[in-house]
Design a protein around this motif. Structure first.
Motif, PDB file in Angstrom:
ATOM      1  N   ARG A 202       0.855  -1.334   0.003  1.00  0.00           N
ATOM      2  CA  ARG A 202      -0.133  -0.039  -0.053  1.00  0.00           C
ATOM      3  C   ARG A 202       0.796   1.241   0.164  1.00  0.00           C
ATOM      4  O   ARG A 202       1.025   1.906   0.853  1.00  0.00           O
ATOM      5  CB  ARG A 202      -0.928  -0.111   1.331  1.00  0.00           C
ATOM      6  CG  ARG A 202      -1.575  -1.316   1.409  1.00  0.00           C
ATOM      7  CD  ARG A 202      -2.644  -1.212   2.401  1.00  0.00           C
ATOM      8  NE  ARG A 202      -4.092  -0.902   1.933  1.00  0.00           N
ATOM      9  CZ  ARG A 202      -4.814  -0.473   2.890  1.00  0.00           C
ATOM     10  NH1 ARG A 202      -4.838  -0.376   4.015  1.00  0.00           N
ATOM     11  NH2 ARG A 202      -6.310  -0.297   2.294  1.00  0.00           N
ATOM     12  N   ASP A 204       2.050   4.968  -0.983  1.00  0.00           N
ATOM     13  CA  ASP A 204       1.335   5.983  -1.243  1.00  0.00           C
ATOM     14  C   ASP A 204       2.302   7.168  -1.071  1.00  0.00           C
ATOM     15  O   ASP A 204       3.632   7.243  -0.940  1.00  0.00           O
ATOM     16  CB  ASP A 204       0.298   6.069   0.074  1.00  0.00           C
ATOM     17  CG  ASP A 204      -0.796   7.102  -0.205  1.00  0.00           C
ATOM     18  OD1 ASP A 204      -0.998   7.753  -1.322  1.00  0.00           O
ATOM     19  OD2 ASP A 204      -1.675   7.249   0.641  1.00  0.00           O
ATOM     20  N   GLU A 206       2.375  11.631  -0.379  1.00  0.00           N
ATOM     21  CA  GLU A 206       1.801  12.782   0.460  1.00  0.00           C
ATOM     22  C   GLU A 206       2.198  13.936  -0.116  1.00  0.00           C
ATOM     23  O   GLU A 206       3.465  14.255  -0.029  1.00  0.00           O
ATOM     24  CB  GLU A 206       1.905  12.542   1.961  1.00  0.00           C
ATOM     25  CG  GLU A 206       1.230  11.250   2.894  1.00  0.00           C
ATOM     26  CD  GLU A 206       1.365  11.252   4.131  1.00  0.00           C
ATOM     27  OE1 GLU A 206       0.336  10.638   4.837  1.00  0.00           O
ATOM     28  OE2 GLU A 206       2.213  12.154   4.715  1.00  0.00           O
ATOM     29  N   TRP A 241       6.511  10.182   1.082  1.00  0.00           N
ATOM     30  CA  TRP A 241       6.226   8.620   0.677  1.00  0.00           C
ATOM     31  C   TRP A 241       5.928   7.730   1.770  1.00  0.00           C
ATOM     32  O   TRP A 241       6.637   8.050   2.908  1.00  0.00           O
ATOM     33  CB  TRP A 241       7.458   8.017  -0.200  1.00  0.00           C
ATOM     34  CG  TRP A 241       7.701   8.966  -1.445  1.00  0.00           C
ATOM     35  CD1 TRP A 241       8.887   9.600  -1.441  1.00  0.00           C
ATOM     36  CD2 TRP A 241       7.430   8.905  -2.736  1.00  0.00           C
ATOM     37  NE1 TRP A 241       9.133   9.789  -2.663  1.00  0.00           N
ATOM     38  CE2 TRP A 241       8.059   9.619  -3.720  1.00  0.00           C
ATOM     39  CE3 TRP A 241       6.035   8.147  -3.303  1.00  0.00           C
ATOM     40  CZ2 TRP A 241       7.801   9.935  -5.036  1.00  0.00           C
ATOM     41  CZ3 TRP A 241       6.014   8.287  -4.579  1.00  0.00           C
ATOM     42  CH2 TRP A 241       6.665   8.937  -5.412  1.00  0.00           C
ATOM     43  N   ARG A 244       1.474   2.305   3.657  1.00  0.00           N
ATOM     44  CA  ARG A 244       0.573   2.350   4.552  1.00  0.00           C
ATOM     45  C   ARG A 244       0.216   1.138   5.548  1.00  0.00           C
ATOM     46  O   ARG A 244      -0.170   1.127   6.456  1.00  0.00           O
ATOM     47  CB  ARG A 244      -0.838   2.757   3.584  1.00  0.00           C
ATOM     48  CG  ARG A 244      -0.763   4.061   3.160  1.00  0.00           C
ATOM     49  CD  ARG A 244      -0.817   5.120   3.987  1.00  0.00           C
ATOM     50  NE  ARG A 244      -0.960   6.412   3.194  1.00  0.00           N
ATOM     51  CZ  ARG A 244      -0.861   7.571   3.832  1.00  0.00           C
ATOM     52  NH1 ARG A 244      -0.177   7.657   5.001  1.00  0.00           N
ATOM     53  NH2 ARG A 244      -0.500   8.638   3.084  1.00  0.00           N
ATOM     54  N   SER A 378      -3.468  12.499  -0.781  1.00  0.00           N
ATOM     55  CA  SER A 378      -2.660  11.131  -0.816  1.00  0.00           C
ATOM     56  C   SER A 378      -3.701   9.911  -1.424  1.00  0.00           C
ATOM     57  O   SER A 378      -4.942  10.359  -1.421  1.00  0.00           O
ATOM     58  CB  SER A 378      -2.596  10.740   0.548  1.00  0.00           C
ATOM     59  OG  SER A 378      -4.053  10.563   1.221  1.00  0.00           O
ATOM     60  N   LEU A 379      -3.299   8.888  -1.709  1.00  0.00           N
ATOM     61  CA  LEU A 379      -4.202   7.833  -2.290  1.00  0.00           C
ATOM     62  C   LEU A 379      -4.991   7.275  -1.246  1.00  0.00           C
ATOM     63  O   LEU A 379      -6.297   6.811  -1.395  1.00  0.00           O
ATOM     64  CB  LEU A 379      -3.466   6.745  -3.115  1.00  0.00           C
ATOM     65  CG  LEU A 379      -2.951   7.258  -4.478  1.00  0.00           C
ATOM     66  CD1 LEU A 379      -2.086   6.271  -5.157  1.00  0.00           C
ATOM     67  CD2 LEU A 379      -4.023   7.520  -5.549  1.00  0.00           C
ATOM     68  N   LEU A 380      -4.653   7.235  -0.029  1.00  0.00           N
ATOM     69  CA  LEU A 380      -5.097   6.745   1.131  1.00  0.00           C
ATOM     70  C   LEU A 380      -6.668   7.434   1.334  1.00  0.00           C
ATOM     71  O   LEU A 380      -7.538   6.698   1.590  1.00  0.00           O
ATOM     72  CB  LEU A 380      -4.435   7.067   2.332  1.00  0.00           C
ATOM     73  CG  LEU A 380      -5.015   6.646   3.799  1.00  0.00           C
ATOM     74  CD1 LEU A 380      -5.151   5.133   3.812  1.00  0.00           C
ATOM     75  CD2 LEU A 380      -4.270   7.089   4.865  1.00  0.00           C
ATOM     76  N   TYR A 400      -3.166   1.866  -4.798  1.00  0.00           N
ATOM     77  CA  TYR A 400      -1.907   2.490  -4.364  1.00  0.00           C
ATOM     78  C   TYR A 400      -0.948   2.182  -5.431  1.00  0.00           C
ATOM     79  O   TYR A 400      -1.411   1.986  -6.665  1.00  0.00           O
ATOM     80  CB  TYR A 400      -1.587   1.534  -3.067  1.00  0.00           C
ATOM     81  CG  TYR A 400      -2.325   1.971  -2.180  1.00  0.00           C
ATOM     82  CD1 TYR A 400      -2.021   2.940  -1.017  1.00  0.00           C
ATOM     83  CD2 TYR A 400      -3.344   0.900  -1.546  1.00  0.00           C
ATOM     84  CE1 TYR A 400      -3.067   3.422  -0.248  1.00  0.00           C
ATOM     85  CE2 TYR A 400      -4.326   1.305  -0.683  1.00  0.00           C
ATOM     86  CZ  TYR A 400      -4.154   2.645   0.170  1.00  0.00           C
ATOM     87  OH  TYR A 400      -4.728   2.673   1.231  1.00  0.00           O
TER      88      TYR A 400
END
Lengths: 432, 432
Positions: A202, A204, A206, A241, A244, A378-380, A400
């Motif tokens: 995961r 990601d 930021e 980076w 997650r 973020s992708l989260l 992700y």
């Protein structure tokens, strides 16, 4: 200070340049073809070579002292100068490069000794980073992440009193363009009680604002909020980076560690506080019911003009998109006005217990998401913890990051009557 | 390697010296009276001046190269040397200072040019610390603190899988003897929902082992556990001063920040891995039911000899005790065998995701409490969160530290057939 907003440069590519008009003049460290690292200034499509400028005596007085330091292979000694001397240097630099400069023909005659095509140069980290601190002042990000991890209690009780931050890893901060290797580490598969070891699943990005500290303070001597601005030399883009799956398993009780320390990418140019002065704004009003900041975080001038209006953009280009000639796709558009705390509040808080800041220290703002879909840093957040894949051109989608994915961050300042200016790019491609 | 355990030094004060016999030879950076900072070696009550030794050509071959680097005003370049070269230097140093050395009369003739009385010298930090990481490997401490904050769930589920650590602040690490200013900050008074700002009311020490990194690794290139020992150059004592009231309020969700960053004190001497080799032990067996470490943390040799048997002592002397001539009172006696993870496991974990270590990086072990009363490495534990005051000689008592209190840490290695050796002291006095 003279109004320089209408000035043009005799360097044609600077005028109407999206990032680097005469009004920007950010500093960095670069190597020209076949040359050693040295300080330079971005102007249009060129880099003004400060080492060469010093060799040809282009600066005088205090500005000349500053130019010697800015021309070295790291900007730390320049950042340590009082803001007034850095300002004198900036004024002479503006004069040298402005249309009508008495020095224009002399400078033009120096040609590529003095002005290098930026695309042929290699950029380096602009300074040796002593300590790196990552804040968490993007309140929409804090809310979004809090909702994922603690649905009942998204924002912890300290958030609106404390500019939350933590110490990050300085040794693995890399300059834009450096490939980012997917980390291996421990994570706990959903529903299990024994962790597994393997490549991060995961991965990601930021989106953050980076803040370069100029003059520091002595240990035990806090910087009052009213003086904080004098200690902030400049800004950059920062991609924090994040792994997650590793983060979720490791972060209790002492915070993120290996999930962040494998790499942090920054854009190479130090965009100065002076260049950003026209884009300052009043700190957005706190929502009704929010507490007033404690006294040491409260300053009338900071409230009136301590925020920045900087548009922040994230683009993604997958390997397949690259191969098929598809351009990078914008996946987020946000703004530094999404900061709940100002940069001055971050400096005042960081030092209030006596912590020592040093020239070349770096802060990250924390992820700057906006309140709307399409503004998430973020992708989260964008994929709601990986549940809603993000569609991409060419039929791909992402939860992700995958091998070959490149994340590109850009920043843009706009204001009526002023040229737009930018930060240059912060790029990184995932390698497995 | 030759057995040097029976050797004596021609420097009389070294023989039977509690800390610095010939078998120790720790390195540090000191200023002699009226002199500039330089590298030196503690031997008995004296400091062997490496700058002077180099000037008089006392070393040869690889050892001479190492001596030049060790004689500088920071040990970073020396720490960067391969362990084999540092070892060659150590062997020549032992020969020079051993009874019967052919060089003895020449060295004696140099007198105070070469050997300075330690009590007249000023010690400095031994190296520029790039990054500082604080671990949490003292399991009794983790349990004790967990019981105070989370009675139902003292040890988090990751503890027995992950050598928990976090990034600390490098800029505020100070050498033994530096006064420690009580920090101001935010805290939440019991039973209230709005924080107050003011001086820390729960100022504490933490007893830790410090670990100096020697050669580093490239970003993205983990150090396998079997090679971790080659990257560990030495050890010191570390006091991780902690503002408990500030910590409790700020540490969620990203970990401790200002509650730690005001000051961290270390002892000045780098006690080498070679000197500590005789005091290595098998890693204590994990309690029945504890999981086996994951593969990247497991190495047969590390399990067999990766732990250290080092006795750790904390003493407290209040201002009133000092004024009345009462000696410092021992308030804790612990041991590095209380570490749940070995130093090699810490190095392997830290780098497994690709994080880059550099020569002069510092690790703290985390607080090393033992299982019994009297072995607790912080006042938080000794006083059960401030509820059971600690009685002191002269009728005083303490829950947390008060102005004028001095904390003194010492370490001692003992083994039958070997001289005892120590680390020197790690001292700090609280000032308000």
């Amino acid at each position: 200070m003279t109004d320089t907003s209408r000035l043009h440069s005799w360097i044609a590519s600077a005028n109407q340049h999206a990032d680097f008009p005469l009004q920007n003049l950010p500093l960095g460290v670069f190597s020209p073809v076949g040359g050693e690292p040295r300080g330079g200034v971005a102007i249009g499509e060129l880099i003004f070579d400060l080492k060469a400028a010093v060799a040809h005596d282009l600066f005088s007085g205090e500005a000349a002292e500053a130019a010697v330091l800015a021309g070295g292979d790291s900007l730390n000694a320049f950042l340590a100068l009082p803001a007034a001397i850095r300002g004198a240097f900036r004024r002479q630099l503006t004069e040298l490069l402005a249309e009508g400069s008495p020095q224009q023909s002399r400078l033009e005659a120096l040609g590529e000794q003095l002005l290098h095509p930026a695309r042929a140069c290699r950029m380096h980290l602009p300074a040796r980073i002593g300590d790196y601190t990552d804040f968490y002042v993007g309140i929409h990000h804090a809310l979004n992440v809090g909702r994922l991890f603690r649905p009942d209690n998204p924002l912890l009780p300290n958030y609106k009193y404390v500019p939350i931050g933590y110490h990050g890893r300085a040794s693995t901060i890399v300059v834009s363009g450096t490939p980012v290797r997917r980390p291996h580490g421990q994570s706990l598969p959903p529903g299990q009680s024994v962790p597994v070891f393997g490549p991060c699943r995961r991965l990601d990005y930021e989106l953050e604002l980076g803040i370069w500290i100029g003059t520091g303070n002595e240990q035990g001597q806090p910087i009052p909020i009213g003086e904080a601005g004098e200690h902030v030399a400049g800004f950059c883009l920062l991609n924090d980076w994040s792994a997650r799956d590793m983060q979720a398993w490791e972060y209790q009780p002492l915070g993120p560690f290996l999930s962040k320390s494998f790499a942090t990418t920054i854009s190479p140019w130090v965009v100065t506080a002076e260049a950003l002065a026209p884009y300052r704004k009043a700190q957005p009003a706190r929502p009704q019911g929010d507490p007033q900041p404690l006294d040491y975080l409260l300053d009338a001038r900071d409230q009136a003009e301590g925020a920045f209006d900087i548009e922040l953009e994230v683009l993604l280009q997958t390997r397949s998109m690259r191969e098929r000639g598809l351009p990078p796709e914008r996946i987020a558009l946000s703004n530094t006005l999404n900061m709940y705390w100002t940069v001055a509040q971050m400096v005042a808080h960081h030092t209030v217990g006596g912590c020592k800041l040093q020239p070349g220290d770096l802060f990250g703002s924390g992820t700057l998401s906006g309140p709307e879909p399409g503004s998430l840093g973020s992708l989260l957040e964008t994929t709601r913890g990986g549940r809603l894949p993000l569609p991409l051109p060419g039929g791909e989608q992402r939860t992700y990051l995958e091998a070959g994915d490149e994340i590109i961050m850009r920043a843009r300042c706009r204001r009526e009557g002023f040229p737009s200016l930018g930060f240059g790019e912060c790029r990184g491609t995932i390698v497995d």
